[in-house]
Enzyme design. Structure first.
Site, mmCIF file in Angstrom:
data_model
loop_
_atom_site.group_PDB
_atom_site.id
_atom_site.type_symbol
_atom_site.label_atom_id
_atom_site.label_comp_id
_atom_site.label_asym_id
_atom_site.label_seq_id
_atom_site.Cartn_x
_atom_site.Cartn_y
_atom_site.Cartn_z
ATOM 1 N N GLU A 13 27.978 -48.150 -26.584
ATOM 2 C CA GLU A 13 26.676 -48.431 -26.447
ATOM 3 C C GLU A 13 26.032 -48.555 -25.167
ATOM 4 O O GLU A 13 24.930 -49.410 -24.991
ATOM 5 C CB GLU A 13 26.333 -49.612 -27.368
ATOM 6 C CG GLU A 13 26.884 -49.526 -28.888
ATOM 7 C CD GLU A 13 26.800 -50.796 -29.802
ATOM 8 O OE1 GLU A 13 25.541 -50.965 -29.927
ATOM 9 O OE2 GLU A 13 27.637 -51.303 -29.913
ATOM 10 N N SER A 142 25.079 -49.738 -33.336
ATOM 11 C CA SER A 142 24.029 -48.996 -32.830
ATOM 12 C C SER A 142 24.246 -47.563 -33.828
ATOM 13 O O SER A 142 23.936 -46.505 -33.512
ATOM 14 C CB SER A 142 23.884 -48.464 -31.482
ATOM 15 O OG SER A 142 23.703 -49.673 -30.806
ATOM 16 N N TYR A 208 16.177 -45.750 -31.757
ATOM 17 C CA TYR A 208 16.101 -45.834 -30.444
ATOM 18 C C TYR A 208 14.990 -44.843 -29.987
ATOM 19 O O TYR A 208 14.771 -44.710 -29.043
ATOM 20 C CB TYR A 208 17.119 -45.534 -29.453
ATOM 21 C CG TYR A 208 18.245 -46.649 -29.872
ATOM 22 C CD1 TYR A 208 17.941 -48.055 -29.657
ATOM 23 C CD2 TYR A 208 19.419 -46.409 -30.524
ATOM 24 C CE1 TYR A 208 18.784 -49.028 -29.914
ATOM 25 C CE2 TYR A 208 20.268 -47.582 -30.733
ATOM 26 C CZ TYR A 208 20.055 -48.742 -30.412
ATOM 27 O OH TYR A 208 20.977 -49.959 -30.675
ATOM 28 N N ARG A 246 20.467 -61.321 -35.255
ATOM 29 C CA ARG A 246 19.713 -60.490 -36.498
ATOM 30 C C ARG A 246 20.519 -60.394 -37.639
ATOM 31 O O ARG A 246 21.898 -60.016 -37.563
ATOM 32 C CB ARG A 246 19.383 -59.266 -35.790
ATOM 33 C CG ARG A 246 18.207 -58.714 -36.746
ATOM 34 C CD ARG A 246 17.763 -57.297 -36.042
ATOM 35 N NE ARG A 246 18.929 -56.372 -36.452
ATOM 36 C CZ ARG A 246 19.574 -55.419 -35.352
ATOM 37 N NH1 ARG A 246 19.125 -55.490 -34.270
ATOM 38 N NH2 ARG A 246 20.484 -54.738 -35.880
ATOM 39 N N ASP A 248 21.168 -58.198 -40.805
ATOM 40 C CA ASP A 248 20.847 -57.114 -41.598
ATOM 41 C C ASP A 248 21.562 -57.022 -43.154
ATOM 42 O O ASP A 248 22.317 -57.285 -43.387
ATOM 43 C CB ASP A 248 21.432 -55.601 -40.953
ATOM 44 C CG ASP A 248 20.955 -55.458 -39.491
ATOM 45 O OD1 ASP A 248 19.912 -56.038 -39.082
ATOM 46 O OD2 ASP A 248 21.744 -54.897 -38.669
ATOM 47 N N GLU A 260 25.692 -56.876 -42.071
ATOM 48 C CA GLU A 260 26.286 -57.785 -40.885
ATOM 49 C C GLU A 260 25.502 -58.752 -40.261
ATOM 50 O O GLU A 260 24.064 -58.605 -40.292
ATOM 51 C CB GLU A 260 26.861 -56.436 -40.069
ATOM 52 C CG GLU A 260 25.473 -55.587 -39.298
ATOM 53 C CD GLU A 260 26.227 -54.456 -38.681
ATOM 54 O OE1 GLU A 260 25.926 -54.584 -37.343
ATOM 55 O OE2 GLU A 260 26.751 -53.316 -39.393
ATOM 56 N N ASN A 262 24.245 -59.531 -36.226
ATOM 57 C CA ASN A 262 24.328 -59.196 -34.759
ATOM 58 C C ASN A 262 24.011 -60.303 -33.694
ATOM 59 O O ASN A 262 22.923 -60.850 -33.930
ATOM 60 C CB ASN A 262 23.156 -58.040 -34.368
ATOM 61 C CG ASN A 262 23.383 -56.665 -35.155
ATOM 62 O OD1 ASN A 262 24.215 -55.838 -35.020
ATOM 63 N ND2 ASN A 262 22.896 -56.476 -36.535
ATOM 64 N N GLY A 266 19.744 -55.382 -30.067
ATOM 65 C CA GLY A 266 19.085 -54.629 -29.047
ATOM 66 C C GLY A 266 17.608 -55.373 -28.873
ATOM 67 O O GLY A 266 16.881 -55.780 -29.648
#
Length: 309
Positions: A13, A142, A208, A246, A248, A260, A262, A266
């Site tokens: 990443e 990612s 992205y 974060r 998800d 998961e 994070n 990002g």
């Protein structure tokens, strides 16, 4: 205060990390911070380049960045850093371990098995999962190395591909539903976002590249919204996260499934956490201020905070 934006790294990443770092540097208030770019290409770079900073603003993702190793190095150096600590970073980076803890909290997460090579597939209880199956590196991010497999014929090739990114691979039951994400800042939930990628799933390109996905504030029935919010906060606390994270999830027929957590989500211009913060009226610059101030308190304690707060 001298803030070093630590970016790059040695993981898959790296390019995402550089985007995050660039975006951070563009929005840090020059009136408050003396900003320094600290780009890492080798593990030894951190020790050589970060010695003179007051605070490490972590823009790293993946291994040696999001997995607790950099956090441990900075603690040894006595340098405060942003985000979660060593334990939470390590736990959340390992999807298998974090899902075990999530399930121990009696929270729903899709069934899964892990394999460490192609030879393990024969003994894996794949039939219990059913197809489609999501094949993903256990310690990746990612969406790199992820494939959705619709039949046993394609499973071996998907695992082989994922093994290029990690030594342990997760096979997870595919949930065909609405993807949502819950950003948490200082233990408070920001607006929940609904994600609608143009691709089959929220892949690297969707995350992205501008225009490849639609992210809007999720409109959920009150009982579902309350369940989502409670589950996100329960994950955050159970996995020992701090400052920001974060979570998800997928929603199917008003049933939620946690995918998961994070610990260093990002912060590129297309990333979800800044969009969630913006929906709460928090600018990118203010978001960075909050992350830095809260991380200093987390690392140093109220009594140890410097004059910059």
């Amino acid at each position: 205060m001298k803030v070093g934006v630590v970016m790059g790294g040695v993981s898959s990443e790296r390019e995402v990390s550089l985007l995050t770092g660039k975006e951070m540097m563009a929005h840090l208030d020059p009136g408050r911070y003396e900003v320094r770019a600290i780009e890492i290409s080798h593990k030894r770079d951190l020790i050589e380049k970060a010695a003179e900073i007051d605070m490490a603003l972590l823009a790293l993702h993946g291994s040696y960045g999001e997995d607790g190793t950099v956090q441990g190095t900075l603690e040894t150096m006595g340098i405060p850093y942003t985000g979660s600590g060593v334990l939470a970073s390590s736990i959340c980076m390992d999807k298998d371990v974090s899902k075990r803890l999530i399930r121990s909290e009696e929270l729903p997460t899709p069934d899964w098995v892990t394999v460490s090579g192609l030879a393990d597939l024969e003994g894996a209880d794949v039939q219990r999962l059913g197809f489609p199956i999501v094949v993903k590196p256990n310690r990746g991010g990612s969406s790199i190395g992820i494939r959705i497999v619709h039949s046993a014929d394609d499973l071996t090739s998907a695992v082989k591909e994922a093994l290029e990114w990690d030594r342990t691979i997760m096979l997870e039951r595919y949930i065909d539903g609405q993807e949502i994400t819950c950003s948490i800042l200082n233990g408070e939930l920001l607006p929940v976002l609904s994600i609608k990628p143009h691709a089959d799933f929220f892949d690297y390109k969707s995350k992205y590249e501008e225009g490849e996905a639609e992210e809007t504030v999720a409109v959920l029935p009150a009982p579902v919204r309350e369940q989502v919010e409670a589950a996100a906060l329960q994950c955050y606390h159970a996995l020992k996260c701090s400052v920001y994270a974060r979570v998800d999830m997928m929603l199917k027929d008003d049933n939620l499934y946690i995918l998961e957590v994070n610990t260093l989500p990002g912060l590129t211009k297309n990333s979800l956490l800044p969009k969630s913060a913006a929906a709460a009226g928090i600018s990118f610059s203010r978001l960075l201020d909050i992350i830095i101030e809260s991380s200093l308190r987390e690392r140093l304690g109220e009594e140890g905070k410097g004059p910059w707060i």
